[in-house]
Design an enzyme around this catalytic site. Structure first.
Site, mmCIF file in Angstrom:
data_model
loop_
_atom_site.group_PDB
_atom_site.id
_atom_site.type_symbol
_atom_site.label_atom_id
_atom_site.label_comp_id
_atom_site.label_asym_id
_atom_site.label_seq_id
_atom_site.Cartn_x
_atom_site.Cartn_y
_atom_site.Cartn_z
ATOM 1 C CG ASP A 128 -1.470 -1.189 1.264
ATOM 2 O OD1 ASP A 128 -2.305 -1.771 0.474
ATOM 3 O OD2 ASP A 128 -2.542 -1.404 2.658
ATOM 4 C CG ASP B 225 -0.757 5.666 6.682
ATOM 5 O OD1 ASP B 225 0.564 6.506 6.069
ATOM 6 O OD2 ASP B 225 -1.323 4.830 5.703
ATOM 7 C CD GLU C 246 -0.924 -1.383 7.566
ATOM 8 O OE1 GLU C 246 -0.346 -0.182 7.607
ATOM 9 O OE2 GLU C 246 -0.727 -2.038 6.171
ATOM 10 C CD GLU C 247 2.012 2.059 6.977
ATOM 11 O OE1 GLU C 247 0.746 2.102 7.047
ATOM 12 O OE2 GLU C 247 2.801 2.347 6.289
ATOM 13 C CG ASP D 280 -3.508 -1.402 10.688
ATOM 14 O OD1 ASP D 280 -4.895 -1.275 9.513
ATOM 15 O OD2 ASP D 280 -2.972 -0.182 10.340
ATOM 16 C CG LEU E 286 -4.592 6.230 9.882
ATOM 17 C CD1 LEU E 286 -4.879 7.206 11.583
ATOM 18 C CD2 LEU E 286 -4.148 7.695 9.268
ATOM 19 C CG ASP E 287 -8.117 -0.544 9.218
ATOM 20 O OD1 ASP E 287 -8.287 -1.152 8.104
ATOM 21 O OD2 ASP E 287 -9.499 0.570 9.450
ATOM 22 C CD GLU F 262 -5.534 -4.908 8.771
ATOM 23 O OE1 GLU F 262 -5.629 -5.551 8.104
ATOM 24 O OE2 GLU F 262 -5.063 -3.887 7.976
HETATM 25 P P1 P6P Z 1 -10.981 -3.008 -0.713
HETATM 26 C C1 P6P Z 1 -8.709 -0.373 4.032
HETATM 27 O O1 P6P Z 1 -7.597 -0.206 3.332
HETATM 28 C C2 P6P Z 1 -8.461 -2.149 4.083
HETATM 29 O O2 P6P Z 1 -6.863 -2.471 4.456
HETATM 30 C C3 P6P Z 1 -9.245 -2.038 5.554
HETATM 31 O O3 P6P Z 1 -9.895 -1.468 6.127
HETATM 32 C C4 P6P Z 1 -10.747 -2.482 4.396
HETATM 33 O O4 P6P Z 1 -11.406 -2.965 5.488
HETATM 34 C C5 P6P Z 1 -9.960 -3.009 3.576
HETATM 35 O O5 P6P Z 1 -8.631 -2.543 3.159
HETATM 36 C C6 P6P Z 1 -10.900 -2.361 1.866
HETATM 37 O O6 P6P Z 1 -10.756 -3.332 1.240
HETATM 38 O O7 P6P Z 1 -10.959 -3.847 -1.514
HETATM 39 O O8 P6P Z 1 -12.679 -3.394 -0.114
HETATM 40 O O9 P6P Z 1 -11.520 -1.781 -1.206
#
Ligand code: P6P
Length: 338
Positions: A67, A73, A96-97, A118, A120-121, A282
């Protein structure tokens, strides 16, 4: 005359009062949660003004999951690490980072706990001002002493001693559990305190909302497709058709599922058999919260919390929410229902 029955209990006061529920409580636990609440306020301060300062947009970095790292984040990651690294309660962290585990600086004492987070989810949603969150998971160390190890971080989710999240939405809410129920605290920015807002949250046994990215429908296996089609059929006796709600931030979709019931899922698919969400920082913490609130969390075959992690950033399919809804989904996934 006092009319409101509202209790003004701060997060810190509540954590301290809960200590008596843990015979072995040494106050370390409270200190870790206290430090995490400080980190949450520092992250909130930046998140709440992200649009005003040049903190939107991206850095030139990619994280371990591929990502693009957003400036916010990266800020959140550093803020949480720096808020937690000197308290003397942790022997190791993982984020996560960061590809590798994060050691405690030599100048600080190592403690008896492990923190995975994580920072900043949902960071891909930042520029659209959509709800994002921070997720954390706490274990007792299993290594004897000194520097923490990767093994300390790769414990099964049922070993968690605490877990929770902060959701930066219309208000900022700190939700956590130490194994004695799930409790929510809302930030009052005027006093800079998290005040109790939801004590002992219980997830409804059954809901009417399903939450998953249906754009992947054609990539899902037949059992999953049959389940979605089942939810869309008219049947008043089982409250169908369900409504679909999807924010695209796991913390937000899981929090709504906790509060309203229903099911959140990120299944595996033909392109990504293990799905997109990560097990250690997560799915394990969110599953711990859902189970503590009376719900259920599986990977399609077994309880998420029973999975033995083999890698820090490994993915897992996840289906979590109301007990009845997850059980019906499980029957479709296992071909017991068509
Ligand atoms: P998609 C946000 O990027 C994330 O990691 C989660 O928080 C979220 O549930 C998921 O990805 C969303 O993914 O493929 O639906 O865009």
């Amino acid at each position: 005359m006092v009319t409101s029955s509202k209790k003004f209990i701060t997060l810190e006061r509540f954590i301290h009062e809960q200590e008596h529920l843990h015979p072995a409580a040494t106050g370390e636990f409270s200190a870790i949660l206290h430090d995490l609440s400080l980190a949450a306020k520092l992250v909130w301060r930046e998140v709440s003004k992200a649009g005003l300062v040049n903190i939107l947009g991206t850095t030139d970095r990619m994280n371990i999951s591929g990502d693009v790292v957003k400036k916010l984040d990266e800020f959140a990651d550093e803020t949480i690490y720096k808020a937690m690294d000197h308290g003397g309660h942790l022997c190791v962290m993982a984020s996560e980072e960061n590809e590798d585990i994060l050691h405690i600086p030599e100048e600080y004492r190592s403690g008896g706990y492990v923190l995975l987070y994580d920072p900043l989810d949902g960071s891909s949603n930042i520029d659209a001002n959509i709800t994002i969150g921070s997720i954390f998971s706490i274990y007792k160390r299993i290594s004897p002493e000194g520097k923490g190890t990767l093994a300390d971080c790769l414990q099964s989710g049922y070993n968690q001693v605490a877990a929770g999240y902060v959701i930066y939405g219309s208000s900022t809410v700190f939700v956590y559990s130490t194994g004695n129920g799930v409790h929510g605290f809302t930030l009052d920015p005027t006093v800079g305190e998290f005040l109790i807002s939801n004590e002992n949250i219980r997830i409804p046994k059954k809901g009417k909302i399903y939450s998953m990215n249906e754009g992947n429908f054609n990539l899902w296996d037949k059992g999953m497709q049959n389940y979605i089609n089942y939810l869309k059929e008219e049947d008043k006796a089982t409250g169908r058709p369900y409504s679909m709600r999807y924010i695209g931030t796991m913390v937000a979709d899981a929090h709504r599922t906790l509060m309203y019931g229903g099911i959140f899922a990120y299944p595996g698919d033909k392109k990504n058999p293990e799905g997109k969400l990560r097990l250690c920082y997560e799915c394990n913490p969110m599953s711990y919260i859902i189970e503590q609130a009376g719900g259920r969390a599986i990977n399609g075959k077994r309880r998420i919390l029973d999975v033995q992690p083999t890698a820090l950033h490994q993915h897992t399919p996840v289906f979590l929410g109301s007990e009845e809804d997850v059980k019906v989904c499980e029957e479709f996934l296992q071909g017991k229902r068509k």
